[in-house]
Write an enzyme that holds these catalytic residues in place. Sequence first.
Site, PDB file in Angstrom:
ATOM      1  N   TYR A 208       0.625  -1.069   0.487  1.00  0.00           N
ATOM      2  CA  TYR A 208      -0.367   0.503   0.009  1.00  0.00           C
ATOM      3  C   TYR A 208       0.665   1.134   0.041  1.00  0.00           C
ATOM      4  O   TYR A 208       0.312   2.539   0.161  1.00  0.00           O
ATOM      5  CB  TYR A 208      -1.181   0.006   0.923  1.00  0.00           C
ATOM      6  CG  TYR A 208      -2.383  -1.494   1.290  1.00  0.00           C
ATOM      7  CD1 TYR A 208      -2.967  -0.673   0.603  1.00  0.00           C
ATOM      8  CD2 TYR A 208      -2.213  -1.993   2.344  1.00  0.00           C
ATOM      9  CE1 TYR A 208      -3.912  -1.959   0.166  1.00  0.00           C
ATOM     10  CE2 TYR A 208      -2.698  -3.625   1.959  1.00  0.00           C
ATOM     11  CZ  TYR A 208      -3.720  -3.282   0.615  1.00  0.00           C
ATOM     12  OH  TYR A 208      -4.923  -3.853   1.449  1.00  0.00           O
TER      13      TYR A 208
ATOM     14  N   HIS B 176      -9.206   2.243  -6.161  1.00  0.00           N
ATOM     15  CA  HIS B 176      -7.826   1.483  -5.502  1.00  0.00           C
ATOM     16  C   HIS B 176      -6.665   1.751  -5.142  1.00  0.00           C
ATOM     17  O   HIS B 176      -6.424   2.068  -6.376  1.00  0.00           O
ATOM     18  CB  HIS B 176      -8.466   0.124  -5.510  1.00  0.00           C
ATOM     19  CG  HIS B 176      -9.894  -0.686  -5.198  1.00  0.00           C
ATOM     20  ND1 HIS B 176     -10.228  -0.179  -4.180  1.00  0.00           N
ATOM     21  CD2 HIS B 176     -10.576  -0.093  -6.266  1.00  0.00           C
ATOM     22  CE1 HIS B 176     -11.753  -1.213  -4.403  1.00  0.00           C
ATOM     23  NE2 HIS B 176     -11.590  -0.789  -5.639  1.00  0.00           N
TER      24      HIS B 176
ATOM     25  N   ARG C 173      -4.941  -9.301  -7.928  1.00  0.00           N
ATOM     26  CA  ARG C 173      -4.195  -9.468  -6.337  1.00  0.00           C
ATOM     27  C   ARG C 173      -5.500 -10.768  -6.419  1.00  0.00           C
ATOM     28  O   ARG C 173      -5.271 -11.516  -7.339  1.00  0.00           O
ATOM     29  CB  ARG C 173      -4.996  -8.789  -5.259  1.00  0.00           C
ATOM     30  CG  ARG C 173      -3.590  -7.333  -5.344  1.00  0.00           C
ATOM     31  CD  ARG C 173      -4.547  -6.189  -4.667  1.00  0.00           C
ATOM     32  NE  ARG C 173      -4.171  -7.355  -3.254  1.00  0.00           N
ATOM     33  CZ  ARG C 173      -4.602  -6.169  -2.395  1.00  0.00           C
ATOM     34  NH1 ARG C 173      -5.723  -5.031  -1.918  1.00  0.00           N
ATOM     35  NH2 ARG C 173      -5.090  -7.395  -0.924  1.00  0.00           N
TER      36      ARG C 173
END
Length: 156
Positions: A26, A103, A110
């Site tokens: 992230y 996102h 993923r």
Amino acid sequence: MSARPTIAVLNGPNLDLLGTRDPRLYGTATLADIEKSCRRTADDLGFDIDFRQTNHEGVLIDSIHDLRESAAGFVVNAAAYTHTSVALHDALAIVAAPIVEVHLTNIHAREEFRHRSFVAPVAKAVIAGCGPDGYAFAIRHLAALALDTEQKDRSR
């Protein structure tokens, strides 16, 4: 002087942990960093931001209900609720303003369960895998949609 239009930026569960939650996936930007960027981008385009984050599905839905008639557009990063919440889909479906799903990661690269989105069918656009920049892209897109609508209304 009239008030500037507002873009709602709604964030779902665990996004309050950005910066410390799996930085390899992230990144190191915090949600506060993203909020500052959103406010800067929106301000440059003549918009205000209503920026919210919650870990609770009902609170996220209440935010949509609260803003559904006042927001000029919605940026929605529903996080895991993207893939699980029919209630979120239903709340967004009654919003007249354009919605952009965002996102930080590329959800299609993923786990399989992340490939399904309950938000995408009611969104004008989906931005995934651009990290924090995805929010700024979404705000710019919503501003362009608002300008396009304004120009169409004037030409009538």
